[in-house]
Design an enzyme around this catalytic site. Structure first.
Site, PDB file in Angstrom:
ATOM      1  CG  LEU A 185      -1.961  -1.209   1.465  1.00 30.90           C
ATOM      2  CD1 LEU A 185      -1.486  -2.061   2.755  1.00 30.90           C
ATOM      3  CD2 LEU A 185      -3.339  -0.488   1.598  1.00 30.90           C
ATOM      4  CG  ASP A 204     -11.851   4.765  -8.606  1.00 28.54           C
ATOM      5  OD1 ASP A 204     -10.769   5.435  -8.143  1.00 28.54           O
ATOM      6  OD2 ASP A 204     -13.035   4.969  -8.195  1.00 28.54           O
ATOM      7  CD  GLU A 205      -7.816   9.366  -7.762  1.00 33.06           C
ATOM      8  OE1 GLU A 205      -7.080  10.013  -8.449  1.00 33.06           O
ATOM      9  OE2 GLU A 205      -8.304   9.290  -6.722  1.00 33.06           O
ATOM     10  CB  SER A 238      -2.379   8.529  -1.192  1.00 30.65           C
ATOM     11  OG  SER A 238      -2.226   9.159  -0.344  1.00 30.65           O
ATOM     12  CG  ASN A 256     -10.762   3.515   0.940  1.00 31.96           C
ATOM     13  OD1 ASN A 256     -10.163   2.700   1.370  1.00 31.96           O
ATOM     14  ND2 ASN A 256     -10.873   3.547  -0.335  1.00 31.96           N
TER      15      ASN A 256
HETATM   16  P1  NAD Z   1      -1.611   7.303   2.680  1.00 30.70           P
HETATM   17  O1  NAD Z   1      -0.974   8.646   2.063  1.00 30.70           O
HETATM   18  O2  NAD Z   1      -2.513   7.540   3.955  1.00 30.70           O
HETATM   19  O3  NAD Z   1      -0.500   6.394   3.310  1.00 30.70           O
HETATM   20  C1  NAD Z   1       0.641   6.204   2.481  1.00 30.70           C
HETATM   21  C2  NAD Z   1       1.684   5.237   3.574  1.00 30.70           C
HETATM   22  O4  NAD Z   1       2.648   4.994   2.724  1.00 30.70           O
HETATM   23  C3  NAD Z   1       2.033   6.275   4.590  1.00 30.70           C
HETATM   24  O5  NAD Z   1       2.074   5.921   5.657  1.00 30.70           O
HETATM   25  C4  NAD Z   1       3.445   6.715   4.220  1.00 30.70           C
HETATM   26  O6  NAD Z   1       4.683   6.828   5.268  1.00 30.70           O
HETATM   27  C5  NAD Z   1       3.906   5.359   3.401  1.00 30.70           C
HETATM   28  N1  NAD Z   1       5.031   5.657   2.426  1.00 30.70           N
HETATM   29  C6  NAD Z   1       5.044   6.707   1.450  1.00 30.70           C
HETATM   30  N2  NAD Z   1       5.959   6.702   0.852  1.00 30.70           N
HETATM   31  C7  NAD Z   1       6.922   5.641   1.486  1.00 30.70           C
HETATM   32  C8  NAD Z   1       8.110   4.999   1.020  1.00 30.70           C
HETATM   33  N3  NAD Z   1       8.941   5.457  -0.022  1.00 30.70           N
HETATM   34  N4  NAD Z   1       8.594   4.022   1.526  1.00 30.70           N
HETATM   35  C9  NAD Z   1       7.759   3.244   2.497  1.00 30.70           C
HETATM   36  N5  NAD Z   1       6.704   3.973   2.897  1.00 30.70           N
HETATM   37  C10 NAD Z   1       6.138   4.970   2.164  1.00 30.70           C
HETATM   38  O7  NAD Z   1      -2.331   6.792   1.595  1.00 30.70           O
HETATM   39  P2  NAD Z   1      -3.732   5.957   1.526  1.00 30.70           P
HETATM   40  O8  NAD Z   1      -4.682   6.625   1.446  1.00 30.70           O
HETATM   41  O9  NAD Z   1      -3.706   4.744   2.935  1.00 30.70           O
HETATM   42  O10 NAD Z   1      -3.581   4.962   0.444  1.00 30.70           O
HETATM   43  C11 NAD Z   1      -2.795   3.517   0.641  1.00 30.70           C
HETATM   44  C12 NAD Z   1      -2.668   2.977  -0.944  1.00 30.70           C
HETATM   45  O11 NAD Z   1      -4.199   2.667  -1.282  1.00 30.70           O
HETATM   46  C13 NAD Z   1      -2.044   3.614  -1.762  1.00 30.70           C
HETATM   47  O12 NAD Z   1      -1.407   2.684  -2.649  1.00 30.70           O
HETATM   48  C14 NAD Z   1      -3.221   4.359  -2.778  1.00 30.70           C
HETATM   49  O13 NAD Z   1      -2.812   4.636  -3.898  1.00 30.70           O
HETATM   50  C15 NAD Z   1      -4.347   3.354  -2.528  1.00 30.70           C
HETATM   51  N6  NAD Z   1      -5.678   3.774  -2.612  1.00 30.70           N
HETATM   52  C16 NAD Z   1      -6.166   4.917  -1.852  1.00 30.70           C
HETATM   53  C17 NAD Z   1      -7.263   5.285  -1.931  1.00 30.70           C
HETATM   54  C18 NAD Z   1      -7.993   6.467  -1.123  1.00 30.70           C
HETATM   55  O14 NAD Z   1      -8.959   6.855  -1.309  1.00 30.70           O
HETATM   56  N7  NAD Z   1      -7.252   6.774  -0.106  1.00 30.70           N
HETATM   57  C19 NAD Z   1      -8.346   4.790  -2.713  1.00 30.70           C
HETATM   58  C20 NAD Z   1      -7.884   3.489  -3.749  1.00 30.70           C
HETATM   59  C21 NAD Z   1      -6.542   3.240  -3.628  1.00 30.70           C
HETATM   60  P1  TYD Z   2      -9.823  14.022  -2.862  1.00 36.29           P
HETATM   61  O1  TYD Z   2     -10.307  13.775  -1.545  1.00 36.29           O
HETATM   62  O2  TYD Z   2      -8.595  14.784  -2.842  1.00 36.29           O
HETATM   63  O3  TYD Z   2      -9.783  12.642  -3.452  1.00 36.29           O
HETATM   64  P2  TYD Z   2      -9.425  12.535  -5.188  1.00 36.29           P
HETATM   65  O4  TYD Z   2      -8.912  13.497  -5.915  1.00 36.29           O
HETATM   66  O5  TYD Z   2      -8.404  11.378  -5.072  1.00 36.29           O
HETATM   67  O6  TYD Z   2     -10.870  11.913  -5.548  1.00 36.29           O
HETATM   68  O7  TYD Z   2     -10.933  14.721  -3.602  1.00 36.29           O
HETATM   69  C1  TYD Z   2     -12.229  14.333  -3.674  1.00 36.29           C
HETATM   70  C2  TYD Z   2     -13.190  15.484  -4.354  1.00 36.29           C
HETATM   71  O8  TYD Z   2     -13.045  16.495  -3.757  1.00 36.29           O
HETATM   72  C3  TYD Z   2     -12.097  15.512  -5.590  1.00 36.29           C
HETATM   73  O9  TYD Z   2     -13.285  15.906  -6.749  1.00 36.29           O
HETATM   74  C4  TYD Z   2     -11.772  17.089  -5.466  1.00 36.29           C
HETATM   75  C5  TYD Z   2     -12.601  17.652  -4.394  1.00 36.29           C
HETATM   76  N1  TYD Z   2     -12.045  18.339  -3.417  1.00 36.29           N
HETATM   77  C6  TYD Z   2     -12.394  19.718  -3.358  1.00 36.29           C
HETATM   78  O10 TYD Z   2     -13.422  20.275  -3.850  1.00 36.29           O
HETATM   79  N2  TYD Z   2     -11.800  20.665  -2.357  1.00 36.29           N
HETATM   80  C7  TYD Z   2     -10.644  20.165  -1.527  1.00 36.29           C
HETATM   81  O11 TYD Z   2     -10.244  20.923  -0.582  1.00 36.29           O
HETATM   82  C8  TYD Z   2     -10.177  18.835  -1.679  1.00 36.29           C
HETATM   83  C9  TYD Z   2      -8.895  18.396  -1.074  1.00 36.29           C
HETATM   84  C10 TYD Z   2     -11.070  17.968  -2.594  1.00 36.29           C
END
Ligand code: NAD
Ligand code: TYD
Length: 354
Positions: free
Chosen positions: A82, A137-138, A86, A191
């Site tokens: 993971l 999904d992006e 992000s 998420n």
């Molecule tokens: P996040 O940014 O909260 O966490 C990322 C973690 O990775 C952090 O703990 C950070 O310290 C660690 N990290 C970053 N660079 C690193 C490196 N070089 N070596 C070791 N650790 C490192 O991200 P998240 O939202 O928890 O997302 C986790 C994964 O899920 C990512 O791969 C993201 O692309 C994927 N994902 C996220 C979402 C979402 O909505 N947040 C949705 C779909 C998929």
């Molecule tokens: P975000 O949480 O950054 O996720 P993603 O871009 O990966 O979908 O943003 C969710 C949606 O909200 C996206 O359409 C961008 C919008 N957004 C705002 O309108 N204002 C903000 O300050 C942020 C961070 C996001």
């Protein structure tokens, strides 16, 4: 499996995955590898940090030598990857950091696993080993008003973040095809939940409602996302890790599309009630700001494959998940204060001005 390496386990989704695996599989050793960037926080794992089957290792996936040594020493049977940069907005200001972490970091892990597991096209797939790549999904790009992303939808990433994730997905598939590596990939929608860094929409807006700060809505606010409670994503990862077919991709989603502005109004409604404010009082904080460059209009996941083949569906409604999430942010001042001090302030000033 005896030992699973989870990368990025101190981050938002990773911490929920680590917690689930540590508690559910006491006989499996869980090694959490994380660099602890601004997004990684060991506070997220306070409740399980002393569990006998849990170890934390601080390290960087972009350091190939370190990763190779880690595989030699720890000998994991499975990897759930993971660790990543992000946040789309950060990828717009610093794309190269996303290439380094998301692409090169992933290839370093693949190389180390390939070597440690002896993956080779002339040999059978090592089915007792498994490299699980967590993606988004992006990678599929942006939808118009109709249609859904399927696992067969061609990749069409539009932001530096999604381009880096798409590239890493391609490498994972290439290692399956070229070296018989046992891989599985999931592409999940947005998420939300506890422990998400308050730079993403939902935690940022809860934090700003709480502190009476402007709510910066990009563009016309009519962009659409599909939202899934993070605990349900962690449950899906467990299901796919254990029962997903090797070499396959599964989409994960909440069957739950919202236009940003409607979601923001729902957030305000629930938060105002919990804060003892008049209904809709915080709507005055809504501030339309300059749009994100290349802003993807709509994401919508068709998650029928994981539902039909592996039996996974979300466990909560959006209203339930959002209620728990808002409650968590409103009652965890210490966590919010610690992550929003320091570097967060300069990021905020740069992204949103004063
Ligand atoms: P996040 O940014 O909260 O966490 C990322 C973690 O990775 C952090 O703990 C950070 O310290 C660690 N990290 C970053 N660079 C690193 C490196 N070089 N070596 C070791 N650790 C490192 O991200 P998240 O939202 O928890 O997302 C986790 C994964 O899920 C990512 O791969 C993201 O692309 C994927 N994902 C996220 C979402 C979402 O909505 N947040 C949705 C779909 C998929
Ligand atoms: P975000 O949480 O950054 O996720 P993603 O871009 O990966 O979908 O943003 C969710 C949606 O909200 C996206 O359409 C961008 C919008 N957004 C705002 O309108 N204002 C903000 O300050 C942020 C961070 C996001």
């Amino acid at each position: 499996m005896k030992k699973i390496l989870i990368t990025g386990g101190a981050g938002f989704i990773g911490s929920h995955v680590v917690r689930l695996f540590v508690n559910k599989y006491p006989d499996v050793k869980i090694v959490n590898l994380d660099k602890l960037t601004y997004a990684g926080n060991l506070e997220n794992l306070r409740d399980i940090e002393n569990a006998p089957n849990y170890t934390f290792i601080k390290g960087d996936i972009t350091d190939a030598e370190f990763i190779n040594n880690l595989f030699k020493e720890e000998k994991p049977d499975g990897v759930i990857h993971l660790a990543a940069e992000s946040h789309v907005d950060r990828s717009i200001t610093n794309p190269l950091e996303f290439v380094t972490t998301n692409v090169i970091g992933t290839v370093n892990l693949l190389n180390a696993a390939k070597h440690a597991w002896g993956c080779n096209k002339d040999k059978e797939l090592p089915a007792d080993k498994r490299f699980y790549h967590v993606s988004t999904d992006e990678v599929y790009g942006s939808l118009g008003d109709e249609g859904f992303f399927l696992e067969t939808t061609p990749y069409d990433p539009q932001s530096p973040y999604s381009a880096s994730k798409a590239s890493s997905d391609h490498f994972v598939r290439a290692y399956h095809n070229t070296y018989n590596m046992s891989v599985v990939i999931t592409n999940c929608s947005n998420n939300y939940g506890a422990n998400q860094f308050p730079e993403k929409l939902i935690p940022l807006f809860i934090h700003n409602i709480k502190t009476n700060k402007p709510l910066p809505v990009y563009g016309d606010g009519k962009y659409t996302r599909d939202w899934l409670w993070v605990v349900d994503h962690a449950r899906a990862i467990d299901v796919v890790f254990h029962t997903g077919k090797l070499g396959e991709t599964y989409n994960i989603g909440g069957f739950n599309e919202w236009q940003n502005i409607n979601l923001i109004k729902l957030l305000i409604k629930i938060a105002d009630k919990k804060l003892g404010r008049a209904e809709g009082e915080s709507e005055k904080l809504i501030t339309y700001v300059k749009d994100r460059p290349g802003h993807d209009k709509r994401y919508a996941i068709d998650a029928s494959k994981i539902k039909n083949e592996l039996g996974w569906t979300p466990s909560v409604t959006f209203e339930e998940g959002l209620d728990k999430t808002i409650e968590w942010y409103l009652s965890n001042d210490e966590w919010l204060n610690s992550v929003t001090s320091g570097d967060y302030q300069s990021y905020y000033a740069k992204q949103y001005g004063k």
